[in-house]
Design an enzyme around this catalytic site. Structure first.
Site, PDB file in Angstrom:
ATOM      1  N   ASN A 162     -10.935  -2.663  -5.664  1.00 28.82           N
ATOM      2  CA  ASN A 162     -10.139  -1.723  -6.474  1.00 28.82           C
ATOM      3  C   ASN A 162     -10.780  -1.389  -7.827  1.00 28.82           C
ATOM      4  O   ASN A 162     -10.393  -0.421  -8.476  1.00 28.82           O
ATOM      5  CB  ASN A 162      -8.699  -2.221  -6.677  1.00 28.82           C
ATOM      6  CG  ASN A 162      -7.836  -2.109  -5.437  1.00 28.82           C
ATOM      7  OD1 ASN A 162      -6.979  -2.951  -5.181  1.00 28.82           O
ATOM      8  ND2 ASN A 162      -8.047  -1.074  -4.636  1.00 28.82           N
ATOM      9  N   ASP A 217       0.831  -1.210   0.000  1.00 33.26           N
ATOM     10  CA  ASP A 217       0.000   0.000   0.000  1.00 33.26           C
ATOM     11  C   ASP A 217       0.865   1.260   0.000  1.00 33.26           C
ATOM     12  O   ASP A 217       1.963   1.270   0.559  1.00 33.26           O
ATOM     13  CB  ASP A 217      -0.918  -0.019   1.235  1.00 33.26           C
ATOM     14  CG  ASP A 217      -2.106   0.934   1.086  1.00 33.26           C
ATOM     15  OD1 ASP A 217      -2.357   1.412  -0.037  1.00 33.26           O
ATOM     16  OD2 ASP A 217      -2.769   1.192   2.106  1.00 33.26           O
TER      17      ASP A 217
HETATM   18  C1  IPE Z   1      -5.555  -2.812  -0.473  1.00 32.35           C
HETATM   19  O1  IPE Z   1      -5.145  -1.494  -0.617  1.00 32.35           O
HETATM   20  C2  IPE Z   1      -5.524  -3.513  -1.799  1.00 32.35           C
HETATM   21  C3  IPE Z   1      -4.203  -3.721  -2.387  1.00 32.35           C
HETATM   22  C4  IPE Z   1      -3.060  -3.444  -1.827  1.00 32.35           C
HETATM   23  C5  IPE Z   1      -4.214  -4.333  -3.677  1.00 32.35           C
HETATM   24  P1  IPE Z   1      -6.195  -0.314  -0.797  1.00 32.35           P
HETATM   25  O2  IPE Z   1      -5.394   0.925  -0.874  1.00 32.35           O
HETATM   26  O3  IPE Z   1      -7.102  -0.596  -1.937  1.00 32.35           O
HETATM   27  O4  IPE Z   1      -7.020  -0.392   0.552  1.00 32.35           O
HETATM   28  P2  IPE Z   1      -7.945   0.695   1.245  1.00 32.35           P
HETATM   29  O5  IPE Z   1      -8.938   1.128   0.204  1.00 32.35           O
HETATM   30  O6  IPE Z   1      -7.078   1.826   1.668  1.00 32.35           O
HETATM   31  O7  IPE Z   1      -8.543  -0.010   2.402  1.00 32.35           O
HETATM   32  C1  IPE Z   2      -1.423   0.147  -3.507  1.00 31.73           C
HETATM   33  O1  IPE Z   2      -1.205   1.512  -3.506  1.00 31.73           O
HETATM   34  C2  IPE Z   2      -1.644  -0.425  -4.892  1.00 31.73           C
HETATM   35  C3  IPE Z   2      -3.017  -0.899  -5.172  1.00 31.73           C
HETATM   36  C4  IPE Z   2      -4.012  -0.891  -4.329  1.00 31.73           C
HETATM   37  C5  IPE Z   2      -3.276  -1.392  -6.492  1.00 31.73           C
HETATM   38  P1  IPE Z   2      -2.412   2.538  -3.521  1.00 31.73           P
HETATM   39  O2  IPE Z   2      -2.763   2.856  -4.935  1.00 31.73           O
HETATM   40  O3  IPE Z   2      -3.537   2.050  -2.690  1.00 31.73           O
HETATM   41  O4  IPE Z   2      -1.738   3.798  -2.840  1.00 31.73           O
HETATM   42  P2  IPE Z   2      -2.438   4.831  -1.878  1.00 31.73           P
HETATM   43  O5  IPE Z   2      -3.029   4.058  -0.756  1.00 31.73           O
HETATM   44  O6  IPE Z   2      -3.483   5.542  -2.684  1.00 31.73           O
HETATM   45  O7  IPE Z   2      -1.335   5.732  -1.430  1.00 31.73           O
HETATM   46 MG    MG Z   3      -4.061   2.328  -0.756  1.00 28.17          MG
END
Ligand code: IPE
Ligand code: IPE
Ligand code: MG
Length: 237
Positions: free
Chosen positions: A57, A9
């Protein structure tokens, strides 16, 4: 440690901090995937599961979803030689059904090419949701019962686990989440029931091999009890 699971994340916030686009953040995230996978392989951990795209997602803007699909396609094509070199078998938990055909084909090519590799299993969690995993297992078990192939009293934890996407794999010993968020976001809900949890304050693209060494060090220092007393337990393998 037999199984490390990671919620990768912070790609978006890393990019924002650098003044880059979110897709640039994901691109750098893919570089970190390479680095971390290599380190986990070197450490001899047999299973690594990376949360790469959740069932939630899909709610992101179309452009970001499309960018992630392209990136996954490129990752699979470019990474296959390295995976083969390192003896890493690629596996998917979740599904590819909702992915564009070209992305699904690239993932399937990489799975097929690495199917014989026995050094480590790299699970990419794609279109993965913990509740979805459990529901699919419930449906499969229910249909076996309906068809008379299974008795209700034979449904126990081991049998149920064999219907989950992680069938045959040990549960994660450690769940690591980067970016400082402290939630599971619908990852491996059944399988994480007794995992150690570690939340680290670092964006995923900033992760290095030594962060993994540190995480493993923290894990080794944890006292797992599984309901027993401390005296009954031996140190973590
Ligand atoms: C969790 O991260 C999913 C992945 C790392 C693929 P998100 O960034 O989507 O989670 P939330 O929305 O902050 O809970
Ligand atoms: C994790 O990084 C990757 C996926 C969930 C695909 P994020 O895209 O969630 O990054 P933040 O949380 O917005 O910083
Ligand atoms: Mg995220």
């Amino acid at each position: 440690m037999q199984h490390l699971a990671i919620i990768m994340d912070g790609n978006g916030r890393w990019a924002e901090e650098q003044g880059f686009s979110r897709i640039d953040g994901h691109r750098r995230g893919a570089v970190a995937v390479r680095l971390i996978t290599t380190r986990v392989r070197e450490l001899g951990i047999p299973y690594l599961t990376l949360f790469s795209f959740s069932t939630e997602n899909w709610r992101r803007p179309d452009g970001e979803v499309a960018g992630l699909m392209d990136l996954l396609c490129t990752y699979c094509d470019e990474e296959t030689p390295t995976l083969l070199e390192q003896g890493i078998r690629l596996n998917v938990i979740g599904g590819l059904r909702r992915f564009p055909q070209s992305t699904a084909a690239a993932v399937e090519r990489a799975i097929k090419a690495t199917a014989h590799c026995a050094g480590m299993t790299l699970n990419l969690a794609l279109d993965y949701g913990g509740r979805d995993d459990i529901l699919r297992a419930v449906r499969a078990v229910a249909s076996r019962v309906k068809e008379g192939q299974l008795e209700i009293q034979d449904i126990d934890e081991a049998l149920f686990g064999s219907f989950l996407s992680t069938a045959g794999m040990p549960d994660p010993d450690l769940l690591l989440r980067t970016s400082g968020e402290q939630r599971l976001s619908n990852f491996l809900l059944w399988q994480l029931s007794y995992s150690e949890l570690l939340f680290i304050d670092r964006w995923w693209p900033d992760m290095t091999a030594s962060d993994i060494d540190d995480a493993v060090g923290v894990y080794i220092g944890r006292k797992r009890r599984f309901g027993c007393t401390a005296q009954q337990m031996t140190p973590n393998p």
